[in-house]
Write a protein that holds these residues in place. Structure first.
Motif, PDB file in Angstrom:
ATOM      1  N   GLU A  32       8.312   5.636  -2.011  1.00 39.71           N
ATOM      2  CA  GLU A  32       7.557   4.891  -2.092  1.00 39.71           C
ATOM      3  C   GLU A  32       7.015   3.240  -2.491  1.00 39.71           C
ATOM      4  O   GLU A  32       6.947   2.705  -1.307  1.00 39.71           O
ATOM      5  CB  GLU A  32       6.230   5.382  -1.078  1.00 39.71           C
ATOM      6  N   GLN A  57       7.477   0.149  -1.140  1.00 40.37           N
ATOM      7  CA  GLN A  57       6.807  -1.222  -0.706  1.00 40.37           C
ATOM      8  C   GLN A  57       6.289  -1.996  -1.951  1.00 40.37           C
ATOM      9  O   GLN A  57       6.133  -3.485  -1.287  1.00 40.37           O
ATOM     10  CB  GLN A  57       5.179  -0.211  -1.333  1.00 40.37           C
ATOM     11  N   GLU A 105       9.184  -4.196  -0.388  1.00 41.99           N
ATOM     12  CA  GLU A 105       8.953  -4.857   0.629  1.00 41.99           C
ATOM     13  C   GLU A 105       7.542  -6.096   0.675  1.00 41.99           C
ATOM     14  O   GLU A 105       7.646  -7.236   1.357  1.00 41.99           O
ATOM     15  CB  GLU A 105       7.772  -4.121   1.948  1.00 41.99           C
ATOM     16  N   GLN A 106       7.079  -5.962  -0.040  1.00 38.38           N
ATOM     17  CA  GLN A 106       6.195  -7.096  -0.789  1.00 38.38           C
ATOM     18  C   GLN A 106       7.068  -8.050  -1.132  1.00 38.38           C
ATOM     19  O   GLN A 106       6.300  -9.569  -1.410  1.00 38.38           O
ATOM     20  CB  GLN A 106       4.808  -6.529  -2.124  1.00 38.38           C
TER      21      GLN A 106
END
Length: 284
Positions: free
Chosen positions: A74, A78, A81-82
């Motif tokens: 995860e 993240q 994605e950032q």
């Protein structure tokens, strides 16, 4: 006759997994209890008082491993994605072509000191806050008033807000710069056609057209301006017009048809106070 198995040799096929390692007389199979999973077997030593050395429940260990691996996956997701969002945001900001003077303008650093300024500031804040609704219905704003009253500041502040909060695309330009971009397609070496250049002005979620009426436009420029306003009107694309003219003068400049199209999409904000350019950098 087979030889006896030594104490140090591997367990024979008759041994079970519950048998402790050979050669360790103080190692034995312990039956321990996990509050979550019940009794489990483990190898352990017994102290003189008969207290077994604590062992971890294998099912708890397995769950912790999978939980840790899930958290690591995860965290990696993240992070990726950032990074992708940051890369996309840089692309959106670069494509907006907001002048360097207005890149730090925000709704928060607009200096509203009188009732008129507080009114237009409140409208602009509400516009940015309700951006998804504005984007759905093609809502726009018309800002009129003398130079140095904060029109471009607030328009660019709205642009920054919708880019940062909604990853919406923005295009800023003056009437003359947008017209030049379209006229550039008329050359033989142009990589774009006029229709493609026009499509580039219709495509962004928000278009800011500044300095409307700053100079007398040619009939061709006026026709192009109307086509842009009309196309965005038909496609429900929000547009902000900025002009030093008042509403009546602006209608005479861009024509009643264009004014009617635009007035239907949003309010006219009159910046009817004195210029603050000398005391507040960035206001226009």
């Amino acid at each position: 006759m087979s030889e006896p198995q030594s104490k140090t040799s591997p367990p024979s096929s008759g041994d079970t997994s519950s048998n402790p390692p050979q050669g360790e007389p103080d190692i034995q199979v312990l039956h321990l209890e996990c509050p979550r999973h019940g009794v489990f077997e483990a190898y352990g030593r017994t102290a003189g008082a008969g207290m077994p050395i604590a062992q971890a429940c294998p099912r708890c260990c397995d769950e912790r491993y999978h939980d840790d691996e899930t958290r690591r996956r995860e965290a990696r997701r993240q992070h990726a994605e950032q990074q992708m969002r940051s890369r996309r945001m840089r692309e959106i900001v670069a494509a907006a072509e907001i002048p360097a003077r207005f890149r730090d303008d925000s709704l928060e650093n607009f200096n509203a000191t009188n009732a008129g300024q507080r009114l237009v500031h409140g409208v602009c804040c509400a516009y940015a806050k309700t951006w998804p609704e504005q984007l759905q219905k093609g809502g726009g704003l018309l800002m009129t008033g003398q130079p140095g009253t904060g029109k471009t500041h607030l328009a660019c502040a709205i642009a920054h807000a919708v880019m940062a909060n909604h990853m919406s695309t923005v295009k800023y330009g003056t009437v003359s710069s947008l017209s030049r971009g379209i006229r550039a397609t008329y050359g033989a070496r142009s990589e774009k056609s006029e229709s493609e250049a026009m499509a580039d002005l219709v495509r962004p979620d928000l278009l800011i057209i500044d300095e409307v009426g700053a100079q007398s436009g040619s009939s061709h420029e006026m026709q192009l301006l109307f086509e842009v306003i009309d196309s965005r009107y038909r496609e429900l694309k929000p547009t902000i017009l900025i002009s030093n003219l008042n509403a009546k003068q602006l209608e005479e400049f861009i024509g009643q048809r264009a004014m009617d199209r635009f007035s239907e999409c949003g309010p006219v904000l009159a910046f009817d106070w004195a210029s603050h350019r000398s005391s507040q950098e960035g206001m226009a």
